[in-house]
Enzyme design. Structure first.
Site, PDB file in Angstrom:
ATOM      1  N   SER A 155      36.954  41.357  50.797  1.00  0.00           N
ATOM      2  CA  SER A 155      36.510  42.251  49.725  1.00  0.00           C
ATOM      3  C   SER A 155      35.044  42.599  49.899  1.00  0.00           C
ATOM      4  O   SER A 155      34.169  41.723  49.868  1.00  0.00           O
ATOM      5  CB  SER A 155      36.727  41.596  48.363  1.00  0.00           C
ATOM      6  OG  SER A 155      36.160  42.400  47.346  1.00  0.00           O
ATOM      7  N   HIS A 164      38.873  45.459  52.229  1.00  0.00           N
ATOM      8  CA  HIS A 164      39.268  45.718  50.844  1.00  0.00           C
ATOM      9  C   HIS A 164      38.117  46.400  50.115  1.00  0.00           C
ATOM     10  O   HIS A 164      37.032  45.831  49.947  1.00  0.00           O
ATOM     11  CB  HIS A 164      39.644  44.408  50.159  1.00  0.00           C
ATOM     12  CG  HIS A 164      40.359  44.591  48.859  1.00  0.00           C
ATOM     13  ND1 HIS A 164      41.698  44.924  48.784  1.00  0.00           N
ATOM     14  CD2 HIS A 164      39.921  44.501  47.576  1.00  0.00           C
ATOM     15  CE1 HIS A 164      42.058  45.013  47.524  1.00  0.00           C
ATOM     16  NE2 HIS A 164      40.990  44.773  46.768  1.00  0.00           N
ATOM     17  N   ASP A 200      36.968  47.938  46.722  1.00  0.00           N
ATOM     18  CA  ASP A 200      37.233  47.978  45.280  1.00  0.00           C
ATOM     19  C   ASP A 200      36.474  49.116  44.613  1.00  0.00           C
ATOM     20  O   ASP A 200      35.248  49.220  44.733  1.00  0.00           O
ATOM     21  CB  ASP A 200      36.808  46.664  44.628  1.00  0.00           C
ATOM     22  CG  ASP A 200      37.779  45.527  44.909  1.00  0.00           C
ATOM     23  OD1 ASP A 200      38.985  45.721  44.675  1.00  0.00           O
ATOM     24  OD2 ASP A 200      37.332  44.465  45.364  1.00  0.00           O
ATOM     25  N   MET A 255      35.602  50.736  40.942  1.00  0.00           N
ATOM     26  CA  MET A 255      35.580  50.454  39.504  1.00  0.00           C
ATOM     27  C   MET A 255      34.828  51.557  38.780  1.00  0.00           C
ATOM     28  O   MET A 255      33.795  52.032  39.271  1.00  0.00           O
ATOM     29  CB  MET A 255      34.897  49.108  39.243  1.00  0.00           C
ATOM     30  CG  MET A 255      35.479  47.954  40.013  1.00  0.00           C
ATOM     31  SD  MET A 255      34.563  46.441  39.645  1.00  0.00           S
ATOM     32  CE  MET A 255      35.230  45.338  40.899  1.00  0.00           C
ATOM     33  N   HIS A 263      41.351  49.861  46.574  1.00  0.00           N
ATOM     34  CA  HIS A 263      41.922  49.362  45.318  1.00  0.00           C
ATOM     35  C   HIS A 263      41.238  50.088  44.169  1.00  0.00           C
ATOM     36  O   HIS A 263      40.074  49.827  43.855  1.00  0.00           O
ATOM     37  CB  HIS A 263      41.694  47.850  45.243  1.00  0.00           C
ATOM     38  CG  HIS A 263      42.177  47.207  43.998  1.00  0.00           C
ATOM     39  ND1 HIS A 263      41.797  45.932  43.629  1.00  0.00           N
ATOM     40  CD2 HIS A 263      43.016  47.645  43.016  1.00  0.00           C
ATOM     41  CE1 HIS A 263      42.369  45.611  42.491  1.00  0.00           C
ATOM     42  NE2 HIS A 263      43.101  46.635  42.089  1.00  0.00           N
ATOM     43  N   MET A 291      40.519  50.503  40.590  1.00  0.00           N
ATOM     44  CA  MET A 291      40.513  49.890  39.258  1.00  0.00           C
ATOM     45  C   MET A 291      39.865  50.884  38.310  1.00  0.00           C
ATOM     46  O   MET A 291      38.770  50.667  37.775  1.00  0.00           O
ATOM     47  CB  MET A 291      39.763  48.559  39.295  1.00  0.00           C
ATOM     48  CG  MET A 291      40.507  47.479  40.056  1.00  0.00           C
ATOM     49  SD  MET A 291      39.595  45.922  40.143  1.00  0.00           S
ATOM     50  CE  MET A 291      38.639  46.216  41.634  1.00  0.00           C
ATOM     51  N   MET A 333      47.022  40.457  41.012  1.00  0.00           N
ATOM     52  CA  MET A 333      45.684  39.991  40.673  1.00  0.00           C
ATOM     53  C   MET A 333      45.757  38.554  40.170  1.00  0.00           C
ATOM     54  O   MET A 333      46.490  38.252  39.222  1.00  0.00           O
ATOM     55  CB  MET A 333      45.054  40.881  39.607  1.00  0.00           C
ATOM     56  CG  MET A 333      44.750  42.304  40.059  1.00  0.00           C
ATOM     57  SD  MET A 333      43.596  42.392  41.449  1.00  0.00           S
ATOM     58  CE  MET A 333      42.142  41.602  40.754  1.00  0.00           C
ATOM     59  N   GLY A 373      37.635  43.320  37.891  1.00  0.00           N
ATOM     60  CA  GLY A 373      36.360  43.828  37.437  1.00  0.00           C
ATOM     61  C   GLY A 373      35.145  43.103  37.968  1.00  0.00           C
ATOM     62  O   GLY A 373      34.073  43.690  38.066  1.00  0.00           O
ATOM     63  N   PHE A 374      35.296  41.825  38.319  1.00  0.00           N
ATOM     64  CA  PHE A 374      34.155  41.053  38.807  1.00  0.00           C
ATOM     65  C   PHE A 374      34.606  40.095  39.903  1.00  0.00           C
ATOM     66  O   PHE A 374      35.696  39.522  39.825  1.00  0.00           O
ATOM     67  CB  PHE A 374      33.517  40.234  37.682  1.00  0.00           C
ATOM     68  CG  PHE A 374      32.870  41.075  36.621  1.00  0.00           C
ATOM     69  CD1 PHE A 374      31.565  41.520  36.778  1.00  0.00           C
ATOM     70  CD2 PHE A 374      33.559  41.433  35.478  1.00  0.00           C
ATOM     71  CE1 PHE A 374      30.969  42.298  35.802  1.00  0.00           C
ATOM     72  CE2 PHE A 374      32.971  42.211  34.499  1.00  0.00           C
ATOM     73  CZ  PHE A 374      31.665  42.653  34.657  1.00  0.00           C
ATOM     74  N   GLY A 425      34.054  36.546  42.280  1.00  0.00           N
ATOM     75  CA  GLY A 425      33.630  35.181  42.048  1.00  0.00           C
ATOM     76  C   GLY A 425      34.353  34.428  40.949  1.00  0.00           C
ATOM     77  O   GLY A 425      33.927  33.338  40.561  1.00  0.00           O
ATOM     78  N   ASP A 476      44.736  38.903  45.173  1.00  0.00           N
ATOM     79  CA  ASP A 476      43.293  39.137  45.093  1.00  0.00           C
ATOM     80  C   ASP A 476      42.707  38.343  43.935  1.00  0.00           C
ATOM     81  O   ASP A 476      43.110  38.513  42.787  1.00  0.00           O
ATOM     82  CB  ASP A 476      43.042  40.641  44.885  1.00  0.00           C
ATOM     83  CG  ASP A 476      41.568  40.995  44.811  1.00  0.00           C
ATOM     84  OD1 ASP A 476      40.712  40.107  44.958  1.00  0.00           O
ATOM     85  OD2 ASP A 476      41.268  42.193  44.606  1.00  0.00           O
ATOM     86  N   GLY A 477      41.735  37.464  44.262  1.00  0.00           N
ATOM     87  CA  GLY A 477      40.987  36.780  43.222  1.00  0.00           C
ATOM     88  C   GLY A 477      40.944  35.274  43.378  1.00  0.00           C
ATOM     89  O   GLY A 477      41.970  34.614  43.239  1.00  0.00           O
ATOM     90  N   GLY A 478      39.792  34.735  43.707  1.00  0.00           N
ATOM     91  CA  GLY A 478      39.646  33.299  43.823  1.00  0.00           C
ATOM     92  C   GLY A 478      40.401  32.681  44.981  1.00  0.00           C
ATOM     93  O   GLY A 478      40.754  31.501  44.935  1.00  0.00           O
ATOM     94  N   GLY A 537      36.713  37.596  49.087  1.00  0.00           N
ATOM     95  CA  GLY A 537      35.373  38.153  49.078  1.00  0.00           C
ATOM     96  C   GLY A 537      34.317  37.108  49.341  1.00  0.00           C
ATOM     97  O   GLY A 537      33.817  36.961  50.454  1.00  0.00           O
TER      98      GLY A 537
END
Length: 218
Positions: A7, A32, A34, A36, A66, A68, A137, A142-143, A145, A175-177, A199
Site C-alpha cells: 500500500s 496498491h 488508495d 480517498m 482502490h 474509497m 477490508m 480511511g487510515f 496502521g 487489506d488492513g493490519g 503498507g
C-alpha cells in the site's frame, strides 16, 4: 503462494517512484493505490495526477487502484486513463454497482468490489460472477496502521468456499493490519486470501525487501 500488493499510503511520499521501484524489485507483484475523497472516508489521499505520474515512471507496473470514494462511477474513466490496471470500488458507495462495473470493464480495466468490516459477504453474491477481485477490508477504510480485525478471516473463508462452489475466477484480496510478524498474513492466506495488501509492514520495515520476501513465502 499469495501475491503482495504494498500500500503506497505507507510509502515515503518525497520519493514515491523510488519507493515503488524498490518493492517491485523486491518481488511485489502489484502496487496498491488508495484513493480517498474526505467524504466516503475522513481522509484524503492520492488523485489522478499522482497515478498518471507513477504510470509514466513505471510503465510495466500493475496498479491496484482502490477507490474509497462516494461516487466512484464518476472517476472510472479518469483513473483508467491515468494508468489503473484494476479498479476496486466499495459496495457501500453511492454509485450504481452494475453501472460502475460496466464502466470499469468498458475502460479496459479489471474490476473489483470491496466491503467494509460491517458489510456481510451475502451482499456480494449478486456480483461475484462479474468480478476479477473481491477486497475484504480487515480494518475500517480511511487510515493506515490500524489493527487487524479477526472477523475478516470468516469472510475470506466464506468467499473462498463460494468461489470454489461456483467455479468463479475472482481473486481474494485482504487489506488492513496484515503482516508476517503478527501472524495475520498467514491466517489470511490459510483462510483463502490470494492477494495481501501490506503498507506499514513493507514500507516501514527495516528491510522492505525482506518483508516482501517473507510475505511471498506464505
Amino acid at each position: 503462494m499469495a501475491m503482495v500488493s504494498p500500500s503506497l499510503l505507507a510509502a515515503d511520499f518525497a520519493c514515491l517512484g523510488t519507493e515503488c521501484r524498490k518493492v517491485l524489485d523486491a518481488g511485489a507483484q502489484w502496487l496498491h493505490f488508495d484513493v480517498m475523497d474526505g467524504c466516503f472516508v475522513p481522509n484524503i489521499s492520492f488523485g489522478v495526477p499522482v497515478l498518471a505520474g507513477l504510470r509514466k515512471a513505471l510503465p510495466d507496473a500493475f496498479f491496484d487502484v482502490h477507490l474509497m470514494i462516494r461516487d466512484p462511477l464518476a472517476y472510472i474513466e479518469p483513473f483508467a486513463k491515468a494508468g489503473a490496471s484494476l479498479i476496486t470500488f466499495h459496495l457501500e458507495s453511492d454509485s450504481d454497482v452494475g453501472a460502475t462495473l460496466a464502466a470499469i470493464k468498458a475502460a479496459g480495466c479489471k474490476a473489483g468490489i470491496s466491503i467494509k468490516p460491517a458489510t456481510p459477504v451475502s451482499a456480494l453474491e449478486p456480483w461475484l460472477d462479474q468480478l476479477d477481485l473481491v477486497l475484504v477490508m480487515s480494518v475500517e477504510p480511511g487510515f493506515g496502521g490500524q489493527s487487524f480485525m479477526p472477523g475478516a478471516l470468516d469472510k475470506l473463508s466464506a468467499l473462498a468456499q463460494e468461489k470454489r462452489r461456483r467455479g468463479l475466477p475472482f481473486l481474494l484480496e485482504v487489506d488492513g493490519g496484515v503482516d508476517e510478524a503478527s501472524g495475520t498474513a498467514a491466517a489470511c492466506v490459510n483462510a483463502g486470501a490470494e492477494v495481501l495488501v501490506a503498507g506499514s509492514a513493507v514500507f516501514r520495515a527495516a528491510d522492505p525487501a525482506a518483508a516482501v520476501a517473507g510475505l511471498l513465502r506464505l
